[in-house]
Design an enzyme around this catalytic site. Structure first.
Site: not given
Length: 206
Positions: A46, A48, A50-52, A60, A101, A103, A138
């Site tokens: 949950n 911040k 994950k995508t980053t 890399r 989004f 949701w 996602e």
């Protein structure tokens, strides 16, 4: 010496002792394979980042001459966030496959159809075997919502090129996906600026 300096000194002494003990007891693990092998990597949780983290892995890989591609299952095709501008500058391919989004979607059936279509595109890229690293950003959501068949995804991932890395991000990763993956990172929030009333920042959130 201030109390703060004393605290730093004690922290340093404890850390140096711990590090020395770790060095003394270190035994190189046996049976570690050498050479390239494709990995399934999952960034979930949950918090911040994950995508980053997945985008950083793309950078890399690109720096090592690997061919990469990004499929984003929530961001729409015309999105131009910071990562898209960087990917454009580097000439790296990406697709926005969602309607923003999920949701907040006013048409969930359309969201489901877009996710299924996006998976068809991603599956074709995986099966073609032309890329060294593919990010399914996602993608946990289409799996969790039943918009994409897990057995089909599992079969595709298992049949991919043995040298291909696949990175999957998003909250609520299926237990089956976690079981299949080689590396799983669960990112959990400790603090977030939004909770303090600070809105999304350009170059940080988008």
């Amino acid at each position: 010496m201030t109390s703060g300096d004393e605290a730093t000194r004690q922290r340093r002494e404890a850390a140096m002792q711990e590090l020395q003990e770790a060095n003394d007891s270190h035994i190189k693990q046996e049976g570690i394979s050498k050479g390239r092998r494709g990995l399934i990597i999952v960034n979930t949780g949950n918090g911040k980042g994950k995508t980053t983290a997945a985008l950083g892995l793309m950078m890399r890989a690109h720096g090592r001459g690997l061919k990469t591609r990004l499929f984003q299952f929530l961001k729409h095709e015309n999105a131009k966030f910071g990562e898209h501008r960087t990917l454009d500058a580097l000439g790296l391919p990406y697709e926005g496959l969602g309607d923003g989004f999920t949701w907040r979607s006013r048409n969930l059936e359309n969201s489901a159809e877009m996710a299924a279509h996006g998976w068809e595109l991603a599956r074709a890229a995986i099966e073609a075997g032309e890329y060294d690293l593919i990010v399914l950003d996602e993608f946990t959501y289409p799996l969790k919502y039943g918009w994409v068949s897990w057995p089909e995804v599992e079969a595709t991932l298992k049949a991919r090129s043995p040298l291909m890395h696949v990175v999957i991000t998003g909250r609520g990763a299926l237990p089956e996906l976690i079981e299949l993956a080689d590396t799983v990172s669960e990112i959990q929030p400790v603090k977030h600026a939004y909770s303090a009333g600070i809105g999304a920042q350009i170059g940080v959130e988008y």
